[in-house]
Design an enzyme around this catalytic site. Structure first.
Site, PDB file in Angstrom:
ATOM      1  N   PHE A 258       0.831  -1.202   0.000  1.00 50.09           N
ATOM      2  CA  PHE A 258       0.000   0.000   0.000  1.00 50.09           C
ATOM      3  C   PHE A 258       0.870   1.258   0.000  1.00 50.09           C
ATOM      4  O   PHE A 258       1.782   1.387   0.823  1.00 50.09           O
ATOM      5  CB  PHE A 258      -0.888   0.040   1.249  1.00 50.09           C
ATOM      6  CG  PHE A 258      -2.128  -0.802   1.175  1.00 50.09           C
ATOM      7  CD1 PHE A 258      -3.312  -0.279   0.684  1.00 50.09           C
ATOM      8  CD2 PHE A 258      -2.107  -2.116   1.621  1.00 50.09           C
ATOM      9  CE1 PHE A 258      -4.464  -1.056   0.630  1.00 50.09           C
ATOM     10  CE2 PHE A 258      -3.251  -2.901   1.574  1.00 50.09           C
ATOM     11  CZ  PHE A 258      -4.433  -2.371   1.077  1.00 50.09           C
ATOM     12  N   ASP A 259       0.541   2.188  -0.883  1.00 50.24           N
ATOM     13  CA  ASP A 259       1.045   3.539  -0.747  1.00 50.24           C
ATOM     14  C   ASP A 259       0.425   4.137   0.524  1.00 50.24           C
ATOM     15  O   ASP A 259      -0.568   3.613   1.038  1.00 50.24           O
ATOM     16  CB  ASP A 259       0.640   4.340  -1.986  1.00 50.24           C
ATOM     17  CG  ASP A 259       1.029   5.795  -1.907  1.00 50.24           C
ATOM     18  OD1 ASP A 259       2.186   6.080  -1.547  1.00 50.24           O
ATOM     19  OD2 ASP A 259       0.174   6.642  -2.198  1.00 50.24           O
ATOM     20  N   LEU A 260       0.993   5.224   1.028  1.00 49.40           N
ATOM     21  CA  LEU A 260       0.466   5.838   2.259  1.00 49.40           C
ATOM     22  C   LEU A 260      -0.320   7.109   1.964  1.00 49.40           C
ATOM     23  O   LEU A 260      -1.544   7.146   2.120  1.00 49.40           O
ATOM     24  CB  LEU A 260       1.617   6.130   3.224  1.00 49.40           C
ATOM     25  CG  LEU A 260       1.250   6.753   4.578  1.00 49.40           C
ATOM     26  CD1 LEU A 260       0.253   5.895   5.347  1.00 49.40           C
ATOM     27  CD2 LEU A 260       2.507   6.998   5.401  1.00 49.40           C
TER      28      LEU A 260
END
Length: 216
Positions: A10-12
């Site tokens: 996941f990107d943040l």
């Protein structure tokens, strides 16, 4: 864990949290301290996602000033910017469900790794992520393609075993350059056109759609 389930990267910023306030205020602080004009609010939103040096370079056009700007940004962000965010609606429920379904998860972000770890340590779902891979202050790890490579190495996995989930072109481009599935999300800072042009293979309109897209 089922052997068929991919590990989810996941990107943040723009994917799990709306961090626009902390990021844009820290950019403005850095530029104001250097006595450089600050771009307008709409332009600053475009800075959310790319590596800091990538965004500062065309504006400052001087490597030393870029490094000063990055240091000033990190100074303010570590002091207060990291608190200036909110979790997107539906993300907590999404992560609860994915964890219950047996998915392994990690965060892969262009944000400084120390700040990313600090933020996630204060979120109720932070412990769901087996690792957090972020950029290094010395610039060794900066771009998403490098960060994904670092995550693959830490997990000892091949790209086909993972999925990258993010809201900007660099997330999808990084995944594509590794031959990894990229799933774009539309509640962050990138458009559907941006994501598809960068190689997104699937698009989620809302967090609740992700489990179905991952199972497809």
């Amino acid at each position: 864990m089922s052997a068929q389930r991919p590990v989810l990267f996941f990107d943040l910023d723009g994917t799990l949290i709306d961090s626009s306030v902390g990021i844009t205020r820290s950019i403005a602080y850095a530029l104001e301290t250097l006595r450089h004009p600050v771009p307008d609010a709409q332009a600053l939103r475009g800075w959310i996602g790319p590596a800091l040096r990538t965004s500062f370079q065309p504006l400052l056009r001087d490597d030393d000033k870029v490094e000063q700007a990055v240091a000033l940004y990190l100074e303010r962000y570590a002091r207060e910017g990291w608190t200036e965010h909110s979790v997107y609606d539906g993300i907590a429920e999404l992560l609860d469900g994915l964890r219950a379904a047996g998915y392994r998860m990690a965060v892969v972000t262009a944000k400084n790794e120390g700040n990313a770890r600090l933020i996630l340590s204060h979120l109720p779902f932070g412990a769901y992520f087996e690792d957090i891979v972020g950029s290094t202050e010395d610039g060794r790890l900066t771009h998403k393609v490098e960060l994904i490579a670092e995550a693959l190495q830490r997990f000892g996995l091949q790209p086909a075993q993972c999925v990258m989930i993010g809201d900007r072109s660099m997330d999808m481009d990084g995944a594509a350059r590794h031959g990894m599935t990229g799933v774009g999300v539309l509640w962050g800072f990138g458009s559907e056109q941006e994501l598809r042009d960068a190689g997104a293979q699937r698009i989620a309109l809302a967090p609740a759609q992700l489990p179905e897209l991952l199972a497809a």
